[in-house]
Design an enzyme around this catalytic site. Sequence first.
Site, PDB file in Angstrom:
ATOM      1  N   GLN A 586      72.459  68.445  58.998  1.00 37.50           N
ATOM      2  CA  GLN A 586      71.421  68.180  58.009  1.00 37.50           C
ATOM      3  C   GLN A 586      70.929  69.452  57.345  1.00 37.50           C
ATOM      4  O   GLN A 586      70.678  69.485  56.146  1.00 37.50           O
ATOM      5  CB  GLN A 586      70.246  67.457  58.671  1.00 37.50           C
ATOM      6  CG  GLN A 586      69.147  67.064  57.707  1.00 37.50           C
ATOM      7  CD  GLN A 586      69.644  66.125  56.623  1.00 37.50           C
ATOM      8  OE1 GLN A 586      70.574  65.362  56.838  1.00 37.50           O
ATOM      9  NE2 GLN A 586      69.031  66.203  55.452  1.00 37.50           N
ATOM     10  N   GLU A 587      70.778  70.515  58.115  1.00 34.29           N
ATOM     11  CA  GLU A 587      70.225  71.753  57.583  1.00 34.29           C
ATOM     12  C   GLU A 587      71.192  72.482  56.655  1.00 34.29           C
ATOM     13  O   GLU A 587      70.780  73.022  55.627  1.00 34.29           O
ATOM     14  CB  GLU A 587      69.823  72.685  58.739  1.00 34.29           C
ATOM     15  CG  GLU A 587      68.579  72.253  59.488  1.00 34.29           C
ATOM     16  CD  GLU A 587      67.302  72.553  58.696  1.00 34.29           C
ATOM     17  OE1 GLU A 587      67.375  73.254  57.673  1.00 34.29           O
ATOM     18  OE2 GLU A 587      66.233  72.080  59.109  1.00 34.29           O
ATOM     19  N   SER A 588      72.464  72.531  57.013  1.00 35.08           N
ATOM     20  CA  SER A 588      73.380  73.420  56.283  1.00 35.08           C
ATOM     21  C   SER A 588      74.726  72.819  55.947  1.00 35.08           C
ATOM     22  O   SER A 588      75.522  73.465  55.264  1.00 35.08           O
ATOM     23  CB  SER A 588      73.623  74.679  57.121  1.00 35.08           C
ATOM     24  OG  SER A 588      74.356  74.349  58.306  1.00 35.08           O
TER      25      SER A 588
END
Length: 729
Positions: A586-588
């Site tokens: 989700q973050e990267s």
Amino acid sequence: MLKKLKNKQIYLIAGAGLCAFLVGGMVSAPQAGKTLSKWLNLSQSQPEKVSEANKYQSVVFNWVSKSLPERAAKLAEIAEKGASPDRERARYLLASDYIETDQGKKALSILEGLEKDYPVLAPYILLKQAQAQDIVGEKGKASDLRQKVVKDYAEDAAVVKAIYLIGQPKLHDQAIAKFPSHPLTWEIIRKRLRENPNQPKLQLILAQYAADEPGIIGILDQLVKQPQLTSANWELIGSVYWDNNQFPKAAAAYTKAPKTAKNLYRTARGLQLDKKRDQAVAIYKQQVQQFPTAEETGTALLRLAEIAPGKAAIPYLDQIINKFPKQAPTALVQKAKLLETLPDNQSAIAAWKLLLGKYSNSEEAAEYRWTTALSKAKAGDYVGAWQWAKPIATESPNSILAPRASFWIGKWATILGKQEDARTAYQYVLSQFPQSYYAWRSASILGLDVGDFNNLRLMNPEISPPQRPVPPTGSDAFKELYLLGQDRDAWLEWETDFKNNNQPSVAEQFTEGLMQLAKGENLIGIAKISKLEDRETPEEQAEYTALSKQITYWQARYPFPYFSEIEKWSTTRKINPLLVTALMRQESMFQPKIKSIVGATGLMQVMPSTAAWIAPQINVDMKTIDLENPNDNIMLGTWYLDHTHQQYGNNSMLAIASYNAGPGNVAKWLRTIPKQDPDEFVEEIPFGETKNYVRQVFGNYWNYLRLYNPSISALVAKYSAEQPKLPTQ
């Protein structure tokens, strides 16, 4: 983490190692268990003796993800005693490993005669032999082998690699003429353009075949200065600018392109985005007049309605409703909302009724139903909420809201005391929407061993590493290279094969996604694979449906890179490794060099200030930390994720929310939002970004669990086979 919520836009920092990747330089490995050796191997393919049915089944493929020391003895055994084609594959892979470790003589002994035994990859074997000859100091023999490839394999993509390494201008001309879509041809062209930028023919080749490569915008910016470009050239330039989100530049190019409905729309839209409103309106109106039935004209009318003030928008919306069924649901929503503000509630109600009647299966109808269902539930009318939510699942099953509505039917049934109906609803979600966040919530409520918000952190599920799928399209040489982990050469082969990049088939787009993942371009690869669900024609939808029933599709959509680092630090921090992987996706999207506009960096989007705060607490010198280094980033990110869990008694929902929004906001929500029902709490999170973030991270977690844990995968398959029906109120 601890980053500002507003403008949380991320962008990719392009690496400088493309040329090294093309010709064999070291770059970081993106796939689970992959080592740098794979990026340095040249390639391999199938033997003639293998039948079509089993030619891609091989014990060698099972060893591709292992490190050199781990696989050396096994490959040597297969190379000596194995049956064809395993023997030839093992010889090639083992020789590649020897070359990587500068053992040229050993490599040559294994490679001798292999081009005859392993003909599909014969030119790559000769190039591998040339590498080995270079290692032992036989430069002349290495050159002769490359010249042999040029002479004997002039029609194979591998010849471009030989040409590139030989470096003769006349041979470069041949590569440009014959293999314009080969990445090494692009490097040849770039070198020539650095020496002399005034070469429009070469710039046009890059525009046509390397449109999504780094540096293409600079190439186009030079190309548009050329005085003798044709209208077709301008259309190509406009499309590349457009695909790279350079909309004002695209608009300028499209003004000189043929006047098609698509080109006119893009001209106007580019002008609109460039805040040139009057010019945009004029072009939109020209499009409506010249192309009254084109699909793009329906979108143009939506834009005109968007620009027009108040009641002036209604004639445009009515044209769409009457003539353009694809855009009509959007127009009806805009019209109904506009009428409500005038106010003309009777006409607004008529518009909503038309939406629900004529376009009942549209996303817009689903959104209206869901908004109404939520308002009913908040008023305590759970029967009414149930009645409004059910058609979302039954009439709009492809809607993003369908699993959510089905799940909440179960929650409302529970409130109404209808436990059996609730159970049926949860089973329905798990069966019909197994990839959704709500399938995990349903599975948890049903009592399956999938974890919940309170115990998930400490679970350590069994993980079965994925096998690479056989790409559905591409040459035999490409497939062999890809399955053997020879990603650099597989990419060179694929790009040479893949000439339909503007309008790829479902099979081509999936294969392109696989190849981007293999290159480590995970954000691009996941996006290409995910967007297959948006295909519109019945034929393409059928192809996607067939593909999406295969676990290999979903494993490609949820890849598992950096597994060794995740395993190491998850074990150290005592955090479920699938939760770490889910957050990282989700973050990267697994891009180690990605940065947000506020400076959050790397796989777990660690802020430099947060890293500086963590470093002394774990006795690490901040000067030695590189947030773009996967190991360092995961080391710090998992420490902070452990920290957020400790703050909230190992409640993973609150820990994940805090990772995104910060502990101050979560503390405020705990004071203002009822805590009895965790699902209600998630729905009431006031920050839309954090609410979606929580659902997406746990949806990711669920997908990794169902795809890589054998027992849960079997359970989900069992529920899917049962095909329950949604309960009727």
